[in-house]
Scaffold this motif. Structure first.
Motif, PDB file in Angstrom:
ATOM      1  N   ASN A  59      21.322  29.884  32.220  1.00 51.73           N
ATOM      2  CA  ASN A  59      20.273  29.232  31.447  1.00 51.73           C
ATOM      3  C   ASN A  59      19.205  28.631  32.362  1.00 51.73           C
ATOM      4  N   GLU A  60      19.626  28.008  33.456  1.00 54.01           N
ATOM      5  CA  GLU A  60      18.661  27.446  34.410  1.00 54.01           C
ATOM      6  C   GLU A  60      17.783  28.546  35.002  1.00 54.01           C
ATOM      7  N   THR A  63      15.345  29.871  32.281  1.00 52.26           N
ATOM      8  CA  THR A  63      14.339  28.836  32.026  1.00 52.26           C
ATOM      9  C   THR A  63      13.336  28.774  33.170  1.00 52.26           C
ATOM     10  N   ASN A  64      13.818  28.851  34.405  1.00 51.45           N
ATOM     11  CA  ASN A  64      12.923  28.885  35.568  1.00 51.45           C
ATOM     12  C   ASN A  64      11.984  30.083  35.507  1.00 51.45           C
ATOM     13  N   TRP A 114      15.757  20.962  39.462  1.00 51.10           N
ATOM     14  CA  TRP A 114      17.212  21.033  39.348  1.00 51.10           C
ATOM     15  C   TRP A 114      17.738  22.457  39.156  1.00 51.10           C
ATOM     16  N   GLY A 115      16.897  23.381  38.702  1.00 48.26           N
ATOM     17  CA  GLY A 115      17.359  24.703  38.294  1.00 48.26           C
ATOM     18  C   GLY A 115      18.098  25.480  39.358  1.00 48.26           C
TER      19      GLY A 115
END
Length: 145
Positions: A59-60, A63-64, A114-115
């Protein structure tokens, strides 16, 4: 002696032994894609915290790709013996060498950044190939069965 013709093409075994997902995405598909990854990872043998960690890492990355990689990307998820592999690619301007070298945890008050750190922490391996034409991130998770 076989009946095969001498010039018959050979069968090539693909590197990705069992492709589970190969999909382009943008912001509108992020939630649906995350659910698909969850289902495939579970069916592949990931359970409990390992499943949650892998899905959060993916997911990270997606999203990135949407936020920093041109608003869209592509995801491939496949099985290899003993592991699950996910690759997320985008068409952004790449990640700076400084950012890639920095493996420290972002400060708690930091709103972004944070990704990649989370993806690295929550997967067994992570490889990044980045440049002016975009970024490709590959993560893996060991599967017990």
């Amino acid at each position: 002696m076989t009946n095969a013709e001498p010039d018959a093409p050979r069968t090539v075994v693909p590197i990705e032994s069992a492709v589970l997902i190969a999909q382009a995405f943008d912001q509108a598909q992020v939630t649906e894609l995350r659910h698909s990854v969850t289902s495939c990872a579970y069916a592949s043998g990931l359970r409990g915290q390992r499943l949650d960690d892998f899905v959060l890492a993916v997911n990270e990355l997606i999203t990135n790709a949407v936020r920093h990689g041109g608003g869209r990307g592509s995801l491939r998820l496949w099985r290899q013996p003993g592991r699950l592999v996910c690759e997320v690619a985008d068409h952004g301007h790449g990640i700076s060498a400084h950012r890639l070298r920095d493996r420290s945890r972002p400060a708690p008050e930091t709103a972004g950044g944070w990704g990649l750190w989370l993806a690295r922490e929550l997967s067994d391996t992570m490889d990044v190939d980045t440049g002016d034409a975009g970024t490709l991130v590959r993560i893996t998770a060991t599967v017990d069965r």
